[in-house]
Design a protein around this motif. Structure first.
Motif, PDB file in Angstrom:
ATOM      1  N   VAL A 101       0.844  -1.194   0.000  1.00  0.00           N
ATOM      2  CA  VAL A 101       0.000   0.000   0.000  1.00  0.00           C
ATOM      3  C   VAL A 101       0.881   1.247   0.000  1.00  0.00           C
ATOM      4  CG1 VAL A 101      -1.755   1.297   1.277  1.00  0.00           C
ATOM      5  CG2 VAL A 101      -1.890  -1.202   1.176  1.00  0.00           C
ATOM      6  N   SER A 142      -6.025   8.598   6.456  1.00  0.00           N
ATOM      7  CA  SER A 142      -5.761   8.269   5.052  1.00  0.00           C
ATOM      8  C   SER A 142      -6.640   7.124   4.568  1.00  0.00           C
ATOM      9  CB  SER A 142      -4.297   7.846   4.866  1.00  0.00           C
ATOM     10  OG  SER A 142      -3.424   8.907   5.130  1.00  0.00           O
ATOM     11  N   ALA A 164      -5.658   5.145   2.359  1.00  0.00           N
ATOM     12  CA  ALA A 164      -4.680   4.042   2.307  1.00  0.00           C
ATOM     13  C   ALA A 164      -4.581   3.299   3.636  1.00  0.00           C
ATOM     14  CB  ALA A 164      -3.309   4.587   1.905  1.00  0.00           C
ATOM     15  N   VAL A 208      -1.739  -1.165  -4.028  1.00  0.00           N
ATOM     16  CA  VAL A 208      -2.674  -0.052  -3.856  1.00  0.00           C
ATOM     17  C   VAL A 208      -1.912   1.264  -3.985  1.00  0.00           C
ATOM     18  CG1 VAL A 208      -4.284   1.115  -2.290  1.00  0.00           C
ATOM     19  CG2 VAL A 208      -4.201  -1.387  -2.364  1.00  0.00           C
ATOM     20  N   SER A 242      -2.429   5.130  -3.599  1.00  0.00           N
ATOM     21  CA  SER A 242      -3.344   6.121  -3.020  1.00  0.00           C
ATOM     22  C   SER A 242      -2.556   7.419  -2.823  1.00  0.00           C
ATOM     23  CB  SER A 242      -3.904   5.585  -1.698  1.00  0.00           C
ATOM     24  OG  SER A 242      -4.890   6.441  -1.181  1.00  0.00           O
TER      25      SER A 242
END
Ligand code: N5H
Length: 255
Positions: free
Chosen positions: A11, A19, A21, A89, A91
């Motif tokens: 992430v 966040s 995330a 991920v 972000s």
């Protein structure tokens, strides 16, 4: 058994406990994934390292997404620890504060380029860096967008242009890595009061408008975005790629 038991996830983009995330990282751990997280600089490290430790992240690594050497180092480390990757991920976004207010005409060449580099190109750079690891395990890439990449909102300005580029990058990347069994999708989240959103003009007005006009008549939470990320990271979404999935109380369907 969790939805992500046996999976390895990385992430990018945790700044603090608000966040998106971070909500995603927590949900991934809850569902059984092994977790790596990155932090963009030393200031953010002070917040991110304790958070990562609190959920038992396996790896906590520095990564400025503008720096190809940082990106290379991150995936070399992931390769050494895990040998492959199931989920990435992204972000991450940035634009100069003074270009997130007033007229879009005031966007500078440098500001445009910076917003595009950190908010859009970085997805391509990370996808490229992670490609051999993701290919190994038919991985899933997830990024975060906002409706300001499709419609004009006051103050979103250069970020809107960057999100449009990000969403189109999702489609081109999906086509590029689809033959390897890798999927690429975006979640377009409704307004959330994160550190990035703090202090930018017009946030409260837009969030208020969503609460009034959206089909669900309320704003969304970070956890609701994390729910969609779980779906996109898991085998439940094995047939889904190149999608921009709204988690926005349905706001985007209202004319
Ligand atoms: C229409 C709106 C409200 C106005 C625009 C907000 C845009 C926010 C996104 C960018 C990423 C914010 C940003 O880069 C702020 C930085 O200049 C200063 N902040 C920082 O450096 C902090 C410390 C770090 C953590 O931030 C970053 N980015 O690294 C949009 C809203 C209704 C929805 C929204 C808030 C969308 C979005 O894209 O986040």
């Amino acid at each position: 058994m969790g939805l992500l038991t046996g999976k390895k996830a990385i992430v990018f983009g945790i700044a603090n406990e608000k966040s998106i995330a971070w909500a995603i990282a927590q949900a991934f751990r809850r569902e059984g994934a092994d977790l790596a997280v990155t932090y963009a600089n030393e200031t953010l490290a002070k917040r991110v390292i304790p958070l990562a430790e609190s959920v038992g992240a396996s790896l906590v690594l520095p990564c400025d997404v503008r720096d190809d050497d940082d990106i290379k180092a991150v995936f070399a480390r992931v390769e050494r620890s895990w040998g492959g990757l199931d989920t990435l991920v992204h972000s991450v976004a940035f634009a100069n504060k003074d270009e997130l207010k007033g007229s879009f005409l005031n966007t500078s060449r440098e500001g445009f380029s910076l917003a595009m580099d950190i908010s859009a190109y970085s997805l391509v750079a990370l996808a490229k860096g992670a490609h051999p690891l993701l290919k190994e395990r038919q991985g899933s890439i997830i990024t975060l967008s906002y409706y300001g990449g499709q419609k004009v909102f006051p103050n979103y300005n250069v970020m809107g242009v960057a999100k449009a580029a990000l969403e189109m990058s999702v489609r081109y990347l999906a086509e590029a890595v689809g033959p390897d069994g890798i999927r690429v999708n975006a979640i377009s989240a409704g307004p959330l009061k994160t550190l990035a959103a703090a202090g930018v003009g017009g946030f409260n007005q837009i969030a208020g408008h969503v609460a009034e006009k959206a089909p669900l008549r309320r704003n969304i939470s970070q956890d609701e975005v994390a729910g969609a990320a779980l779906y996109l990271a898991s085998d439940l979404s094995s047939g889904v790629t190149g999608e921009v999935h709204f988690v926005d109380s349905g706001y985007n369907i209202i004319g």
